[in-house]
Design an enzyme around this catalytic site. Structure first.
Site, PDB file in Angstrom:
ATOM      1  N   TYR A  53       0.837  -1.217   0.000  1.00 13.00           N
ATOM      2  CA  TYR A  53       0.000   0.000   0.000  1.00 13.00           C
ATOM      3  C   TYR A  53       0.865   1.258   0.000  1.00 13.00           C
ATOM      4  O   TYR A  53       0.478   2.297  -0.532  1.00 13.00           O
ATOM      5  CB  TYR A  53      -0.984  -0.032   1.175  1.00 13.00           C
ATOM      6  N   ASP A  89      -8.391   5.465  -4.136  1.00 12.15           N
ATOM      7  CA  ASP A  89      -7.688   6.735  -4.371  1.00 12.15           C
ATOM      8  C   ASP A  89      -8.651   7.893  -4.072  1.00 12.15           C
ATOM      9  O   ASP A  89      -9.858   7.686  -3.925  1.00 12.15           O
ATOM     10  CB  ASP A  89      -7.147   6.802  -5.818  1.00 12.15           C
ATOM     11  N   HIS A 104     -14.590   0.482  -0.668  1.00 11.67           N
ATOM     12  CA  HIS A 104     -13.462  -0.381  -0.315  1.00 11.67           C
ATOM     13  C   HIS A 104     -12.393   0.337   0.484  1.00 11.67           C
ATOM     14  O   HIS A 104     -11.247  -0.111   0.545  1.00 11.67           O
ATOM     15  CB  HIS A 104     -12.853  -1.008  -1.586  1.00 11.67           C
ATOM     16  N   THR A 171     -15.407  -0.194 -14.328  1.00 10.67           N
ATOM     17  CA  THR A 171     -15.366  -1.358 -13.432  1.00 10.67           C
ATOM     18  C   THR A 171     -15.828  -2.588 -14.189  1.00 10.67           C
ATOM     19  O   THR A 171     -16.745  -2.546 -14.979  1.00 10.67           O
ATOM     20  CB  THR A 171     -16.235  -1.170 -12.164  1.00 10.67           C
ATOM     21  N   SER A 172     -15.125  -3.710 -13.920  1.00 10.20           N
ATOM     22  CA  SER A 172     -15.461  -4.947 -14.628  1.00 10.20           C
ATOM     23  C   SER A 172     -16.686  -5.619 -14.011  1.00 10.20           C
ATOM     24  O   SER A 172     -17.115  -6.677 -14.481  1.00 10.20           O
ATOM     25  CB  SER A 172     -14.264  -5.899 -14.570  1.00 10.20           C
TER      26      SER A 172
END
Ligand code: APR
Length: 230
Positions: A53, A89, A104, A171-172
């Site tokens: 991270y 982010d 998240h 986004t998938s």
């Protein structure tokens, strides 16, 4: 003002130089997600996790919002915009979006391992072993790891169920419960998808697909939404 709810993923930050996860060259091709983004990985080697991270935080400090983020912020002039992001982010905020819900977690924050209510801003890009909370316990990234609960999902579902327009960008739609948010969209509400690659969502054949990168596709979206207003 119409309620515009956005679900964003790593693709919206790709043109800012931050890697996606499952694309060609995505993060999970290089790192074992369970080593660097799971409670088991933290228990096994927290230094590895902290370094993973730290590297991403270092990149984030050098990254800037792109036209995708900026366009979404612009839309606040014409719509009541809520951004629900899977991204950790802060580029939506730095682009000017004023209502962002992080499903998240947030890369620039840390959290106590003794009391999850204790959350801190990280100064600079490093969070290391020995960085302790006010109760003396090790600080961890304030990020939702695989296998952990997504505390903001109910609030997110509430927003989606009140949307007049739903936009999926970058986004998938692979990771739940985030991907399941589309199931809270009311019948008849238009759903737009901005993605340069094919995004198929089982059960949703009538998507308005803008098959472009976020930086270009956002202009098409803004034009299409303006037509809706007329
Ligand atoms: N503009 C828009 N979309 C893009 C761009 C771009 N420039 N480049 C790639 N994409 C699309 C890809 O086609 C893909 O559909 O962004 C999506 C990225 O998908 P993933 O890499 O799976 O990222 P995401 O959907 O955000 O992952 C969800 O998985 O690993 C976990 O917690 C992590 O939040 C993450 C979650």
């Amino acid at each position: 003002m119409k309620k515009l709810v956005v679900l964003s993923g790593a693709g919206v930050s790709a043109e800012s130089g931050l890697r996606t996860f499952r694309d060609m060259g995505g993060m999970w091709e290089e790192f074992d997600v369970y080593e660097v983004a799971s409670p088991a990985g933290w228990a096994k080697d927290r230094k590895l996790v902290l370094n993973f991270y730290n590297e991403r935080r270092k990149q984030l400090l050098e990254a800037k919002p792109n036209r995708g983020h900026l366009g979404l912020a612009e839309l606040e002039k014409e719509f009541d915009v809520k951004v629900i992001t899977q991204n950790i982010d802060d580029l939506h905020e730095r682009a000017g979006s004023t209502s962002v819900l992080h499903l998240h977690g947030e890369l620039r924050k840390s959290r106590s391992t003794a009391d999850p209510r204790l959350i801190y801003e990280i100064e600079g890009w490093e969070l290391n072993e020995g960085d302790l909370c006010e109760k003396g316990s090790q600080l961890r990234p304030h990020v939702v790891w695989f296998g952990e609960a997504v505390p903001a999902i109910e609030e997110a579902a509430e927003f989606v169920s009140g949307a007049d327009i739903f936009v999926i960008i970058g986004t998938s739609m692979n990771v739940y419960p985030a991907a399941g948010l589309i199931d809270h969209v009311r019948a008849g509400i238009p759903v737009y998808v901005i993605d340069p690659n094919e995004v198929s969502i089982p059960g949703y054949p009538h998507l308005h697909v803008i098959r472009k990168k976020a930086g270009e596709g956002i202009t098409d979206l803004i034009n299409e939404l303006r037509k809706l207003k007329q």
